[in-house]
Write a protein that holds these residues in place. Structure first.
Motif, short mmCIF file in Angstrom:
data_model
loop_
_atom_site.label_atom_id
_atom_site.label_comp_id
_atom_site.label_asym_id
_atom_site.label_seq_id
_atom_site.Cartn_x
_atom_site.Cartn_y
_atom_site.Cartn_z
N ARG A 202 -37.43 -41.97 -95.85
CA ARG A 202 -38.15 -40.75 -96.89
C ARG A 202 -37.07 -40.28 -97.83
NH1 ARG A 202 -42.04 -38.06 -92.16
NH2 ARG A 202 -43.21 -40.28 -92.22
N MET B 138 -50.27 -44.37 -96.52
CA MET B 138 -49.52 -43.10 -97.16
C MET B 138 -48.65 -42.51 -96.09
SD MET B 138 -51.03 -42.43 -100.14
CE MET B 138 -51.10 -40.77 -100.71
N PRO B 139 -47.23 -42.71 -96.59
CA PRO B 139 -46.45 -42.11 -95.78
C PRO B 139 -46.44 -40.64 -95.70
CG PRO B 139 -45.26 -43.51 -97.42
CD PRO B 139 -46.67 -43.35 -97.78
N ALA B 140 -46.03 -39.64 -94.79
CA ALA B 140 -45.97 -38.61 -94.92
C ALA B 140 -45.43 -37.86 -95.93
CB ALA B 140 -45.53 -37.85 -93.52
N TYR B 141 -44.27 -38.62 -96.26
CA TYR B 141 -43.53 -38.16 -97.84
C TYR B 141 -42.88 -39.35 -98.11
CZ TYR B 141 -40.22 -36.41 -101.08
OH TYR B 141 -39.47 -36.03 -102.04
N PHE B 142 -42.83 -39.57 -99.53
CA PHE B 142 -42.58 -40.71 -100.31
C PHE B 142 -42.04 -40.15 -101.68
CE2 PHE B 142 -45.69 -42.17 -103.23
CZ PHE B 142 -46.64 -41.64 -102.92
N GLU B 143 -41.31 -40.98 -102.36
CA GLU B 143 -41.12 -40.83 -103.76
C GLU B 143 -40.87 -42.07 -104.47
OE1 GLU B 143 -36.92 -39.29 -103.94
OE2 GLU B 143 -37.26 -37.47 -102.81
N LEU C 114 -42.56 -39.26 -108.93
CA LEU C 114 -43.77 -38.67 -108.14
C LEU C 114 -42.88 -38.39 -106.66
CD1 LEU C 114 -46.49 -38.05 -107.21
CD2 LEU C 114 -46.74 -40.42 -106.50
N TYR D 31 -44.17 -36.78 -103.10
CA TYR D 31 -45.51 -36.48 -102.56
C TYR D 31 -45.26 -36.34 -101.24
CZ TYR D 31 -50.16 -37.83 -100.64
OH TYR D 31 -51.18 -37.48 -99.64
N GLY D 32 -46.05 -35.61 -100.93
CA GLY D 32 -45.96 -35.05 -99.13
C GLY D 32 -45.47 -33.90 -98.62
#
Ligand SMILES: [Fe+2]
Lengths: 177, 416, 392
Positions: A115, B3-8, C15, C17-18
């Motif tokens: 991440r 959809m991961p919990a967080y990504f860029e 982006l 996101y999350g």
């Protein structure tokens, strides 16, 4: 038209910072201990160049754990200041909060890497060795359910070896030798 | 949609593609405020006449400050400093990098020095050290594979200290990538096939490894589709300009996907194999790709299964029972390798034992495998692979890939 | 996939996101040499705790923030200049926007003034007049978005500009700042993003790069709209809506809006329905018309609309019908969900057959590119929301 303008200066996060400081201290001393107890960690360390140093922590002025390989072929815990060693390999979380997620086991280490929460600065080859050492130390340090959250594949180690080494690493972590 | 919990996700490079994309360069540079570009390339690209095509396309409308065609296969600080010197001497104000990864990395390094007015490249190493916009830099790729035109990193060798140094910054992204079908029209079949398989591997690893996200996923699927449709056509008809352009676009799409979502064990082992035995990167990718998918199957088989759509079409996907889709994908990649092997009259290796070096000798002797493993243990691509590999796991994979047997999945170790 | 002979693509937006996305802002700012961003936020930011989430995320970093809350009503040049003066006097080096719609337009205008030194942004001309990079800009995107936030467009107070340089460098979507659960806003934003995405995926020769954003606008908007019935609107629904609208902005980028967009604007100008509602009722007709013109609808569009498992068995010849049907049944569901407030077709919005010619004429004025026949066909189909197999 009068617009109200406010300045917001950066503040601190004392609780989370303290928590991470303690966790990094424990982790740092445990790595030092493992480099004296666990054969595989010793093997990994022996292949690192003399004087090699690395730091795990939070970017900017966040807490770190700094370790270096000394002439005795072992890793030594040098404290929490980045300047404790000369240009160490750095594995750093981009934010205190990201480090907190990982060190409270809300986010697996490999997931944090995926991440983009961590930046690695330095030789990639050494970073791989450090990641393997840290993985192994976490398996020793943590109870199985937590360690499973920290590594990709929980290893099948002989029970006796694990218990024996784990006890030794605990003691050495506490006493710092 | 995953959809991961967080990504860029981001890709700052502008893409300009077409059969006469090179002709757009003068106006692109003008918009960027540049009048005198320096062309950076390597002897191979220059020798193939590609620089001549470029200069012919632009010389009437812009002054070319110079051509530096001495970039070695591994970009080095020495070369960077020398080219920066030439740039200043010839009062250039922009860079055009025409070639593969090392040419572009060199040009990025040159750009740091000339923009920051420095001679000390080391001062800018690491992540985020370059902190402001640099001079205009255009990338013209000459193979459809590496995708390096989309990335924000440069790897440059420090010969004195025998180290590879990495530079990463959003400002290292080229201003534009110019994809022109003329640049790849005369690539020999083996290079066409293996670079396309490199791009295919970028897309497939980005889609199946840990850092995937819904944006890189679409780019990766589109890349796989374009390659699987156009590569066989281009192999049969090398002068197929449409197909060449499609492969170039696919490589860039795959580059955008893995630039955001990274790669996994296929690249990890491939880097090691390239380093230890000198096997070309694209060949490593083609040979190892099925094994990477087999080894990770227990973790990401459902993702491998999705690839059946771009590889074989939605109808085949719908007809194939869900539990057989991943295996069908792996089988199709092996068949593709087989057909490329035939199309290249045997000069495209399928298994490690088949690889020959320039002298015709076996390039990967079986007893070299342990050395390959030790190099793989030091390669960071493994961080993004779904499953871990230790020494024995690597040996298992490499021995199968050496013989050319499908991986015996009962031998793969899983966690408790 | 059919490819165009000529292709240009650019999207400078990164982006984030999350979960804990805001916490990545200091790092991204640092990489762009930003130390003192000027924050423009809407008036609800404090009440909804969004402000606290942001300042919390910036704690333990080196970022110093200056914050202003510009008034919500219309943008005028005086306001732009006042903000530009604050930016310069207080030594800021980037713009950070928390909120959507007009607030982002305002920020884009301020950025032009502080980056170029030109006091009148309109001086750059409508299309691509801005040649230089502007100051770094970051958007903290809300679910209640217009869809244009991440684009390179500004439309405010007689100024209309488009340039790739007006797009934000960063778009952040975080659970704590995505905004309050407002069903109507989510529906509007979702429909707009869906329409931008669908339009970008139609056409004989698609751009495989734009496809990345288009397919995601469609699948994210579909997922959000299908779960918008839940009350209060779920967090994931709002997150998906916000990112779908960022996708929409990336699709538009610095290009001129497409046919569907322009026709939607003309319909909305009648005052009988909103821009998003207009796009919604036009969508099934747009798909049918395009399929008639080019013979097929891309498989990727169908899988973005319905999911891979459900769409994969569809023969090529049935794809357009299935896509149009999926869109119509979505509109029907939303009509029921909103107890008739959201129109399924133009009749629901009070249109009669005789009204269409005037809309068509207005459309012709916007472009005059001979597309009015296609526009009329779309309007006629959208009147009753019937799929028209013949296309004309
Ligand atoms: Fe590669």
């Amino acid at each position: 038209m009068a617009l109200t303008y406010r300045e917001i200066k950066p503040g601190r996060k004392p609780f989370k910072r303290t928590y991470l400081t303690v966790m990094l201290w424990v982790m740092g001393r445990a790595v030092q201990a493992a480099s004296r107890v666990d054969r595989e960690v010793m093997q990994e360390v022996s292949e690192l160049p003399d004087g090699f140093a690395f730091a795990l922590g939070i970017v900017a002025r966040g807490p770190h754990m700094v370790l270096a390989k000394r002439e005795d072929g072992r890793l030594h815990y040098l404290g929490q200041q980045l300047d404790a060693a000369e240009s160490p390999l750095r594995l750093e979380f981009k934010h205190l909060e990201s480090g907190f997620l990982t060190f409270t086991f809300q986010e697996k280490t490999p997931v944090a890497v995926a991440r983009d929460r961590l930046v690695v600065d330095g030789e990639a080859a050494y970073a791989c060795a450090v990641v393997r050492i840290l993985d192994r130390v976490q398996v020793y340090l943590l109870p199985k359910p937590l360690a499973k959250l920290a590594v990709k594949r929980y290893p099948r180690w002989p029970f006796i070896m694990k218990c024996y080494n784990r006890t030794r690493i605990y003691w050495r972590t506490l006493l710092g030798y | 949609m995953h959809m991961p919990a967080y990504f860029e996700y981001g890709c700052g490079v502008k893409i300009v593609a077409g059969h006469d994309a090179l002709e757009h360069i003068p106006e692109m540079l003008a918009r960027l405020g540049a009048k005198r570009p320096l062309i950076v390339t390597d002897p191979g690209v220059a020798g193939a006449g590609l620089v001549d095509i470029l200069t012919a396309a632009i010389k009437d409308r812009i002054t070319i400050g110079g051509v530096e065609d001495g970039v070695p296969p591994d970009s080095s600080i020495q070369t960077v400093v020398a080219i920066a010197e030439a740039y200043r001497r010839q009062t250039c104000d922009a860079l055009i990098a025409i070639g593969g990864g090392s040419v572009l990395d060199t040009a990025k390094g040159v750009n740091i020095l000339v923009s920051e007015d420095s001679d000390d490249l080391l001062a800018f190493r690491g992540s985020g050290t370059v902190k402001r916009p640099l001079r205009p830099l255009l990338a013209v790729p000459t193979t459809s594979g590496t995708g390096s035109e989309t990335t924000l990193v440069a790897v440059i060798k420090d010969e004195t200290r025998h180290r590879k140094m990495a530079f990463a910054s959003p400002f290292l992204i080229p201003d534009a990538a110019v994809l022109d079908s003329r640049m790849t029209l005369n690539l020999p079949p083996v290079i066409t096939a293996s670079t396309a398989m490199d791009a295919m591997t970028h897309a497939i690893e980005a889609y199946t490894c840990l850092a995937k996200n819904p944006l890189s996923d679409v780019g990766a699927l589109n890349a796989v589709k374009l390659i699987s449709r156009h590569l066989p056509q281009v192999m049969a008809t090398p002068e197929d300009a449409e197909g060449r352009l499609a492969l170039a676009l696919a490589a860039t799409l795959a580059g955008m996907a893995f630039g955001n979502s990274m790669v996994g064990m296929v690249h990890n082992i491939g880097h090691a194999l390239g380093g230890v035995c000198g096997v070309p990167h694209g060949s490593c990718m083609a040979m190892l790709l099925p094994y990477g998918l087999e080894y990770n199957h227990h973790k990401n088989g459902h993702l491998t299964a999705d690839l059946l759509v771009p590889l074989a079409g939605a109808d085949t996907y719908a007809r194939t029972p869900p539990e057989r889709r991943a295996d069908t994908v792996i089988h199709m990649i092996r068949e593709l390798n087989e057909s490329l092997h035939q199309a290249c009259e045997g000069r495209y290796p399928r298994f490690l034992k088949e690889v020959r070096n320039a002298g015709g000798a076996q390039a990967v002797p079986r007893d070299a495998l342990p050395r390959v493993v030790r190099a793989a243990l030091d390669d960071a691509a493994i961080l993004f692979n779904p499953e871990d590999l230790d020494y024995d796991d690597y040996i298992l994979v490499l021995e199968h890939a050496w013989d050319g047997r499908p991986l015996d999945r009962s031998l793969i170790r899983r966690g408790p | 996939m059919q490819l165009p002979d000529q292709l240009e693509f650019s999207c400078p937006v990164k982006l984030l996101y999350g979960r804990r996305a805001l916490e990545h802002l200091p790092y991204e700012f640092g990489a762009r040499n930003v130390r003192r961003p000027l924050l423009l936020s809407d008036e609800d930011a404090v009440r909804e705790n969004r402000m606290r989430a942001l300042t919390d995320a910036l704690r333990a970093s080196e970022i110093e923030l200056g914050a202003v809350e510009p008034p919500a009503q219309g943008i005028d040049l005086d306001l732009v200049h006042e903000l530009a003066a604050i930016y310069r006097d207080r030594d800021h080096d980037a713009l950070l926007v928390m909120g959507g719609g007009a607030l982002m337009d305002l920020a884009k205008l301020v950025n032009i003034v502080v980056s170029t030194g030109q006091d009148d942004p309109a001086g750059f001309g409508a299309s691509n007049g801005i040649a230089q990079r502007l100051k770094p800009m970051a958007l903290i995107a809300p679910a209640a978005a217009s869809g244009g936030e991440a684009s390179g467009h500004v439309k405010a107070d007689r100024i209309e500009l488009q340039s790739i340089h007006l797009m934000p460098d960063l778009a952040v979507i975080d659970e704590r700042t995505v905004g309050a659960p407002d069903q109507k806003a989510v529906l509007n934003a979702g429909l707009t993003a869906l329409a931008f995405g669908v339009e970008a995926m139609l056409g004989a020769k698609r751009n495989p790069m734009v496809d990345i954003y288009a397919a995601n606008a469609v699948q994210m908007a579909m997922a959000a709209l299908q779960s918008a019935a839940e009350m209060p609107v779920a967090l994931t629904t709002r997150m998906l809506t916000a990112s779908a609208t960022v996708m929409a902005g990336c699709i538009l980028a610095g290009k001129a809006p497409g046919k569907l967009h322009r026709l939607g604007t003309c319909l909305a100008a009648t005052g009988r329905l909103s821009f998003s509602e207009a796009l919604g009722v036009l969508l099934p007709a747009a798909v049918t018309l395009e399929a008639h013109k080019h013979g097929r609808v891309p498989a990727r569009l169908l899988s973005a609309l319905m999911g891979l498992e459900r769409s994969s068995g569809t023969p090529v010849g049935q794809r357009s019908l299935l896509a149009a049907t999926a869109l119509m049944s979505l509109l029907n569901d939303l009509y029921r969900l909103t107890e008739g407030r959201l129109p399924r077709n133009l009749r629901d919005a009070g249109f009669e057959p005789d009204d269409l010619a005037a809309v068509c004429a207005a459309f012709d004025e916007t472009a005059g590119d001979g597309d009015q026949d296609a526009a009329m066909v779309m309007l006629q189909q959208a009147l009753d929301g019937k799929p028209n197999q013949s296309g004309c």
